[in-house]
Design a protein around this motif. Structure first.
Motif, short mmCIF file in Angstrom:
data_model
loop_
_atom_site.label_atom_id
_atom_site.label_comp_id
_atom_site.label_asym_id
_atom_site.label_seq_id
_atom_site.Cartn_x
_atom_site.Cartn_y
_atom_site.Cartn_z
N ARG A 147 6.88 -0.85 -4.69
CA ARG A 147 5.98 0.46 -4.55
C ARG A 147 4.72 -0.30 -3.94
N TRP A 148 4.02 0.66 -3.50
CA TRP A 148 2.58 0.23 -2.81
C TRP A 148 1.82 1.52 -3.19
N ARG A 149 0.50 1.22 -3.13
CA ARG A 149 -0.65 2.27 -3.11
C ARG A 149 -1.86 1.83 -2.65
N GLU A 150 -2.76 2.49 -1.99
CA GLU A 150 -3.93 2.27 -1.34
C GLU A 150 -5.06 2.29 -2.29
N LEU A 151 -5.93 1.38 -2.55
CA LEU A 151 -7.05 1.30 -3.72
C LEU A 151 -8.40 1.50 -2.87
N PRO A 152 -9.48 2.09 -3.33
CA PRO A 152 -10.77 1.97 -2.77
C PRO A 152 -10.98 0.63 -2.12
N GLY A 153 -11.75 0.60 -1.21
CA GLY A 153 -12.07 -0.75 -0.52
C GLY A 153 -11.38 -1.36 0.36
N ASP A 154 -10.29 -0.52 1.16
CA ASP A 154 -9.37 -1.07 1.79
C ASP A 154 -8.40 -2.08 1.22
N GLU A 155 -8.15 -2.07 -0.19
CA GLU A 155 -7.25 -2.86 -0.71
C GLU A 155 -5.83 -2.13 -0.90
N ILE A 156 -4.82 -3.21 -0.86
CA ILE A 156 -3.40 -2.48 -1.39
C ILE A 156 -2.85 -3.06 -2.45
N GLU A 157 -2.42 -2.39 -3.56
CA GLU A 157 -1.54 -2.94 -4.72
C GLU A 157 -0.11 -2.72 -4.43
N PHE A 158 0.77 -3.93 -4.38
CA PHE A 158 1.89 -3.60 -4.05
C PHE A 158 2.76 -4.65 -5.03
N THR A 159 4.12 -4.07 -5.21
CA THR A 159 4.97 -4.83 -5.91
C THR A 159 6.28 -5.39 -4.93
N MET A 160 6.46 -6.67 -4.80
CA MET A 160 7.54 -7.12 -3.97
C MET A 160 8.85 -7.46 -5.18
N ARG A 161 10.04 -7.13 -4.77
CA ARG A 161 11.06 -7.49 -5.74
C ARG A 161 12.30 -8.31 -5.16
N ARG A 162 12.93 -9.13 -5.77
CA ARG A 162 13.92 -9.92 -5.14
C ARG A 162 15.01 -10.30 -6.33
N LEU A 163 16.29 -10.66 -5.73
CA LEU A 163 17.09 -11.24 -6.99
C LEU A 163 16.63 -12.64 -6.92
N VAL A 167 13.22 -10.24 -9.93
CA VAL A 167 12.21 -10.86 -10.06
C VAL A 167 11.17 -9.92 -9.36
N ARG A 168 9.96 -9.65 -9.92
CA ARG A 168 9.07 -8.77 -9.42
C ARG A 168 7.74 -9.51 -9.43
N GLU A 169 7.27 -9.31 -8.52
CA GLU A 169 5.60 -9.87 -8.22
C GLU A 169 4.60 -8.80 -7.59
N THR A 170 3.72 -8.80 -8.42
CA THR A 170 2.47 -7.61 -7.89
C THR A 170 1.36 -8.13 -7.35
N PHE A 171 0.87 -7.61 -6.22
CA PHE A 171 -0.46 -8.42 -5.92
C PHE A 171 -1.30 -7.10 -5.35
N VAL A 172 -2.57 -7.51 -5.39
CA VAL A 172 -3.83 -6.68 -5.08
C VAL A 172 -4.62 -7.46 -4.09
N LEU A 173 -4.56 -7.06 -2.85
CA LEU A 173 -5.10 -7.67 -1.57
C LEU A 173 -5.65 -6.92 -0.54
N PRO A 174 -6.71 -7.45 0.10
CA PRO A 174 -7.08 -6.53 1.17
C PRO A 174 -6.05 -6.22 2.10
N ARG A 175 -5.95 -5.00 2.95
CA ARG A 175 -5.04 -4.74 3.79
C ARG A 175 -4.53 -5.81 4.69
N TRP A 176 -5.31 -6.48 5.33
CA TRP A 176 -4.57 -7.45 6.32
C TRP A 176 -4.15 -8.62 5.58
N GLN A 177 -4.32 -9.10 4.44
CA GLN A 177 -3.74 -10.08 3.65
C GLN A 177 -2.62 -9.78 2.75
N ALA A 178 -2.57 -8.17 2.56
CA ALA A 178 -1.52 -7.84 2.09
C ALA A 178 -0.02 -7.78 2.95
N ARG A 179 -0.39 -7.54 4.20
CA ARG A 179 0.41 -7.47 5.21
C ARG A 179 1.06 -9.05 5.55
#
Length: 79
Positions: free
Chosen positions: A59-75, A26-38
């Motif tokens: 996976r994760w990547r830094e976006l402009p404006g100090d945002e992080i796009e990341f995908t969490m996965r789990r069974l 199961v995967r969930e993708t988020f785009v959040l400010p750095r502090w909220q992503a953590r």
């Protein structure tokens, strides 16, 4: 045989979707400010511990404006 680049892209996307569903995660993708992503990643890992759900940041990547796009996965369930 694909006739246009769009046809090829659609075919590749369908193949990726079938493969993603076939691996059982199961995967969930988020785009959040750095502090909220953590905080979100920490809450996800607390809720679905790695030992039981094989949870991780896929996976994760830094976006402009100090945002992080990341995908969490789990069974879907623990054994």
């Amino acid at each position: 045989m694909p006739r246009t680049p769009r046809d090829l892209a659609s075919r590749m996307a369908e193949k990726r979707a079938r493969h993603a569903m076939a691996d059982g995660y199961v995967r969930e993708t988020f785009v959040l400010p750095r502090w909220q992503a953590r905080a979100t990643a920490r809450a996800f890992l607390d809720r679905f511990p790695k030992q039981a759900y094989m949870s991780e940041v896929e996976r994760w990547r830094e976006l402009p404006g100090d945002e992080i796009e990341f995908t969490m996965r789990r069974l879907p369930t623990s054994d």
